[in-house]
Design an enzyme around this catalytic site. Structure first.
Site, PDB file in Angstrom:
ATOM      1  N   GLY A  12      12.814   0.276  -4.353  1.00  0.00           N
ATOM      2  CA  GLY A  12      11.767  -0.421  -3.600  1.00  0.00           C
ATOM      3  C   GLY A  12      11.830  -1.930  -3.768  1.00  0.00           C
ATOM      4  O   GLY A  12      10.800  -2.602  -3.768  1.00  0.00           O
ATOM      5  N   ALA A  14      13.407  -4.113  -1.731  1.00  0.00           N
ATOM      6  CA  ALA A  14      13.674  -4.880  -0.514  1.00  0.00           C
ATOM      7  C   ALA A  14      12.635  -5.986  -0.341  1.00  0.00           C
ATOM      8  O   ALA A  14      12.894  -7.013   0.268  1.00  0.00           O
ATOM      9  CB  ALA A  14      13.664  -3.958   0.696  1.00  0.00           C
ATOM     10  N   ALA A  20      10.716  -9.522  -6.453  1.00  0.00           N
ATOM     11  CA  ALA A  20      10.394 -10.557  -7.456  1.00  0.00           C
ATOM     12  C   ALA A  20      11.055 -10.231  -8.800  1.00  0.00           C
ATOM     13  O   ALA A  20      11.583 -11.124  -9.478  1.00  0.00           O
ATOM     14  CB  ALA A  20       8.878 -10.675  -7.624  1.00  0.00           C
ATOM     15  N   ASP A  37      16.476   1.008  -1.604  1.00  0.00           N
ATOM     16  CA  ASP A  37      15.278   1.001  -0.753  1.00  0.00           C
ATOM     17  C   ASP A  37      15.604   1.712   0.555  1.00  0.00           C
ATOM     18  O   ASP A  37      16.748   1.741   0.975  1.00  0.00           O
ATOM     19  CB  ASP A  37      14.885  -0.456  -0.458  1.00  0.00           C
ATOM     20  CG  ASP A  37      13.414  -0.617  -0.090  1.00  0.00           C
ATOM     21  OD1 ASP A  37      12.669  -1.240  -0.869  1.00  0.00           O
ATOM     22  OD2 ASP A  37      13.006  -0.105   0.987  1.00  0.00           O
ATOM     23  N   ASN A  92      10.235   1.630  -9.061  1.00  0.00           N
ATOM     24  CA  ASN A  92       9.178   0.777  -8.520  1.00  0.00           C
ATOM     25  C   ASN A  92       8.715   1.177  -7.122  1.00  0.00           C
ATOM     26  O   ASN A  92       7.582   0.908  -6.758  1.00  0.00           O
ATOM     27  CB  ASN A  92       9.727  -0.670  -8.516  1.00  0.00           C
ATOM     28  CG  ASN A  92       8.938  -1.607  -7.638  1.00  0.00           C
ATOM     29  OD1 ASN A  92       7.830  -2.009  -7.991  1.00  0.00           O
ATOM     30  ND2 ASN A  92       9.488  -1.951  -6.475  1.00  0.00           N
ATOM     31  N   TYR A 152      -3.056   8.589  -4.553  1.00  0.00           N
ATOM     32  CA  TYR A 152      -2.420   7.454  -5.241  1.00  0.00           C
ATOM     33  C   TYR A 152      -2.839   7.456  -6.715  1.00  0.00           C
ATOM     34  O   TYR A 152      -2.016   7.296  -7.613  1.00  0.00           O
ATOM     35  CB  TYR A 152      -2.857   6.160  -4.543  1.00  0.00           C
ATOM     36  CG  TYR A 152      -2.168   4.895  -5.014  1.00  0.00           C
ATOM     37  CD1 TYR A 152      -0.866   4.600  -4.613  1.00  0.00           C
ATOM     38  CD2 TYR A 152      -2.824   3.976  -5.835  1.00  0.00           C
ATOM     39  CE1 TYR A 152      -0.233   3.427  -5.031  1.00  0.00           C
ATOM     40  CE2 TYR A 152      -2.209   2.803  -6.250  1.00  0.00           C
ATOM     41  CZ  TYR A 152      -0.914   2.525  -5.845  1.00  0.00           C
ATOM     42  OH  TYR A 152      -0.283   1.371  -6.245  1.00  0.00           O
ATOM     43  N   ALA A 154      -3.818  10.002  -8.503  1.00  0.00           N
ATOM     44  CA  ALA A 154      -3.189  11.134  -9.197  1.00  0.00           C
ATOM     45  C   ALA A 154      -1.737  10.812  -9.530  1.00  0.00           C
ATOM     46  O   ALA A 154      -1.272  11.047 -10.657  1.00  0.00           O
ATOM     47  CB  ALA A 154      -3.250  12.382  -8.319  1.00  0.00           C
ATOM     48  N   LYS A 156      -0.280   7.895  -9.859  1.00  0.00           N
ATOM     49  CA  LYS A 156      -0.132   6.820 -10.852  1.00  0.00           C
ATOM     50  C   LYS A 156      -0.576   7.275 -12.254  1.00  0.00           C
ATOM     51  O   LYS A 156       0.022   6.883 -13.255  1.00  0.00           O
ATOM     52  CB  LYS A 156      -0.903   5.572 -10.406  1.00  0.00           C
ATOM     53  CG  LYS A 156      -0.354   4.941  -9.111  1.00  0.00           C
ATOM     54  CD  LYS A 156       1.103   4.502  -9.240  1.00  0.00           C
ATOM     55  CE  LYS A 156       1.619   3.738  -8.038  1.00  0.00           C
ATOM     56  NZ  LYS A 156       3.010   3.301  -8.189  1.00  0.00           N
TER      57      LYS A 156
HETATM   58  N1  LIG Z   1       0.752  -4.743  -4.837  1.00  0.00           N
HETATM   59  C1  LIG Z   1      -0.194  -4.140  -5.506  1.00  0.00           C
HETATM   60  O1  LIG Z   1      -1.385  -4.422  -5.376  1.00  0.00           O
HETATM   61  C2  LIG Z   1       0.182  -3.080  -6.524  1.00  0.00           C
HETATM   62  C3  LIG Z   1      -0.731  -2.798  -7.552  1.00  0.00           C
HETATM   63  C4  LIG Z   1      -0.403  -1.822  -8.484  1.00  0.00           C
HETATM   64  C5  LIG Z   1       0.796  -1.149  -8.403  1.00  0.00           C
HETATM   65  N2  LIG Z   1       1.650  -1.446  -7.386  1.00  0.00           N
HETATM   66  C6  LIG Z   1       2.905  -0.682  -7.341  1.00  0.00           C
HETATM   67  O2  LIG Z   1       4.002  -1.567  -7.336  1.00  0.00           O
HETATM   68  C7  LIG Z   1       5.114  -0.937  -6.705  1.00  0.00           C
HETATM   69  C8  LIG Z   1       5.722  -1.899  -5.701  1.00  0.00           C
HETATM   70  O3  LIG Z   1       4.794  -2.112  -4.661  1.00  0.00           O
HETATM   71  P1  LIG Z   1       4.668  -3.478  -3.866  1.00  0.00           P
HETATM   72  O4  LIG Z   1       3.318  -4.001  -4.131  1.00  0.00           O
HETATM   73  O5  LIG Z   1       5.828  -4.344  -4.118  1.00  0.00           O
HETATM   74  O6  LIG Z   1       4.678  -2.914  -2.378  1.00  0.00           O
HETATM   75  P2  LIG Z   1       5.651  -3.215  -1.156  1.00  0.00           P
HETATM   76  O7  LIG Z   1       5.116  -2.387  -0.048  1.00  0.00           O
HETATM   77  O8  LIG Z   1       5.761  -4.683  -0.951  1.00  0.00           O
HETATM   78  O9  LIG Z   1       7.067  -2.675  -1.638  1.00  0.00           O
HETATM   79  C9  LIG Z   1       7.342  -1.304  -1.762  1.00  0.00           C
HETATM   80  C10 LIG Z   1       8.814  -1.099  -1.479  1.00  0.00           C
HETATM   81  O10 LIG Z   1       9.097   0.295  -1.670  1.00  0.00           O
HETATM   82  C11 LIG Z   1       9.936   0.716  -0.607  1.00  0.00           C
HETATM   83  N3  LIG Z   1       9.783   2.163  -0.399  1.00  0.00           N
HETATM   84  C12 LIG Z   1       8.678   2.835  -0.028  1.00  0.00           C
HETATM   85  N4  LIG Z   1       8.942   4.148   0.077  1.00  0.00           N
HETATM   86  C13 LIG Z   1      10.240   4.307  -0.258  1.00  0.00           C
HETATM   87  C14 LIG Z   1      11.100   5.436  -0.319  1.00  0.00           C
HETATM   88  N5  LIG Z   1      10.685   6.673  -0.025  1.00  0.00           N
HETATM   89  N6  LIG Z   1      12.380   5.237  -0.715  1.00  0.00           N
HETATM   90  C15 LIG Z   1      12.838   4.000  -0.994  1.00  0.00           C
HETATM   91  N7  LIG Z   1      12.069   2.900  -0.934  1.00  0.00           N
HETATM   92  C16 LIG Z   1      10.789   3.055  -0.558  1.00  0.00           C
HETATM   93  C17 LIG Z   1       9.485  -0.099   0.602  1.00  0.00           C
HETATM   94  O11 LIG Z   1      10.475  -0.136   1.628  1.00  0.00           O
HETATM   95  C18 LIG Z   1       9.222  -1.457  -0.046  1.00  0.00           C
HETATM   96  O12 LIG Z   1      10.386  -2.258  -0.071  1.00  0.00           O
HETATM   97  C19 LIG Z   1       4.584   0.359  -6.098  1.00  0.00           C
HETATM   98  O13 LIG Z   1       4.885   1.441  -6.935  1.00  0.00           O
HETATM   99  C20 LIG Z   1       3.078   0.135  -6.066  1.00  0.00           C
HETATM  100  O14 LIG Z   1       2.349   1.334  -6.108  1.00  0.00           O
HETATM  101  C21 LIG Z   1       1.391  -2.402  -6.453  1.00  0.00           C
END
Ligand SMILES: NC(=O)c1ccc[n+]([C@@H]2O[C@H](COP(=O)([O-])OP(=O)(O)OC[C@H]3O[C@@H](n4cnc5c(N)ncnc54)[C@H](O)[C@@H]3O)[C@@H](O)[C@H]2O)c1
Length: 260
Positions: A12, A14, A20, A37, A92, A152, A154, A156
């Protein structure tokens, strides 16, 4: 772990937090980062962008839906083959879809478990690996319920419990040279939050989170990620990134007798 010369695989990556994390590793002269991704347009664009910035072949994009066992295994094997080793794995990739809730559990929990098993197997020195670290991205929803996002929540909670259990198990029963930790960010401005915006606008959500949702910068989560990679004493830890306390660790009673 020394990041200079290390190889990472981040699912994930991309965009958002995973991108980051990749960039922070490259700034510290990582040998290579494999971006795994399913979004090929964004994945390729990020590969190009980071290779231009940090040098040719620093980043390889592998298109993969992490819910596919074959595709995930293939992404690990190709990374290993290309960079001749893997030192850091970050599970991730995540979504927050409460309608297709089974998909949320598959992406956010099942794929994280599969990625952890694969990483442990490939990085273990007993199997020809170099040892390493796994960081599983959970969320503050891994500790506290998000009432409008039960699937979500559950998934996490599952990531957090799974990560602690496997890390303690490895330490006590089957010592490996692979550290496994969990990172729990609070709300941060990425695409996933955009997707949850409608939920967060709901009056109930406003009553819970306040009318202005307090978020943390993506850079704080990336700083926490780097801390976990670099600090070799961290194994089975749960790091939090929150607006209230910044980067800290949740303390748990160590229920395994210290004499063991
Ligand atoms: N941003 C927030 O507020 C937040 C808070 C807590 C936890 N998180 C967690 O952080 C992680 C990253 O999230 P983010 O905030 O960068 O979101 P984001 O949507 O910016 O990035 C998620 C990435 O995962 C990829 N992805 C989704 N499903 C996929 C699959 N089946 N196979 C391969 N790639 C897949 C997407 O293409 C995307 O590039 C996640 O696990 C999210 O639950 C995010």
């Amino acid at each position: 772990m020394k990041i200079q010369g290390a190889v990472a695989l981040i699912t994930g990556a991309a965009e958002g937090l995973g991108k980051a994390f990749s960039e922070e590793l490259l700034k510290r002269s990582a040998r290579g980062v494999s971006i795994v991704d399913y979004n090929s347009a964004k994945g390729k664009a990020t590969e190009d962008e980071l290779n231009k910035k940090y040098g040719e072949d620093k980043v390889r994009f592998f298109q993969c839906d992490v819910t596919s066992k074959d595709q995930l295994e293939d992404a690990f094997s190709k990374t290993l083959e290309h960079y001749k080793g893997i030192d850091i794995v970050c599970n991730n990739a995540g979504i927050g879809d409460e309608i297709n809730w089974e998909r949320t559990v598959d992406v956010d929990l099942v794929a994280v478990m599969r990625g952890t098993f694969l990483a442990r197997q490939m990085m273990d020195k007993k199997n020809g690996g170099r040892g390493g670290i796994v960081i599983n991205i959970a969320s503050m929803a891994g500790m506290l319920p998000m009432p409008l996002a039960p699937a979500y929540t559950a998934a996490k909670h599952g990531v957090l419990g799974f990560t602690r259990a496997i890390a303690i198990g490895d330490r006590v029963f089957n010592p490996k040279n692979v550290r496994i930790n969990c990172l729990c960010p609070s709300f941060s401005e990425t695409a996933i939050l955009e997707g949850m915006r409608e939920l967060i606008k709901h009056p109930v959500a406003k009553a819970i989170y306040g009318s202005e949702l307090e978020t943390i910068p993506v850079s704080m989560v990336a700083e926490g990620f780097i801390q976990l990679v670099e600090d070799d004493s961290k194994h089975g830890e749960v790091m939090r990134c929150t607006p209230q306390n910044g980067i800290d660790y949740k303390k748990y009673r160590d229920w395994v007798p210290s004499k063991l």
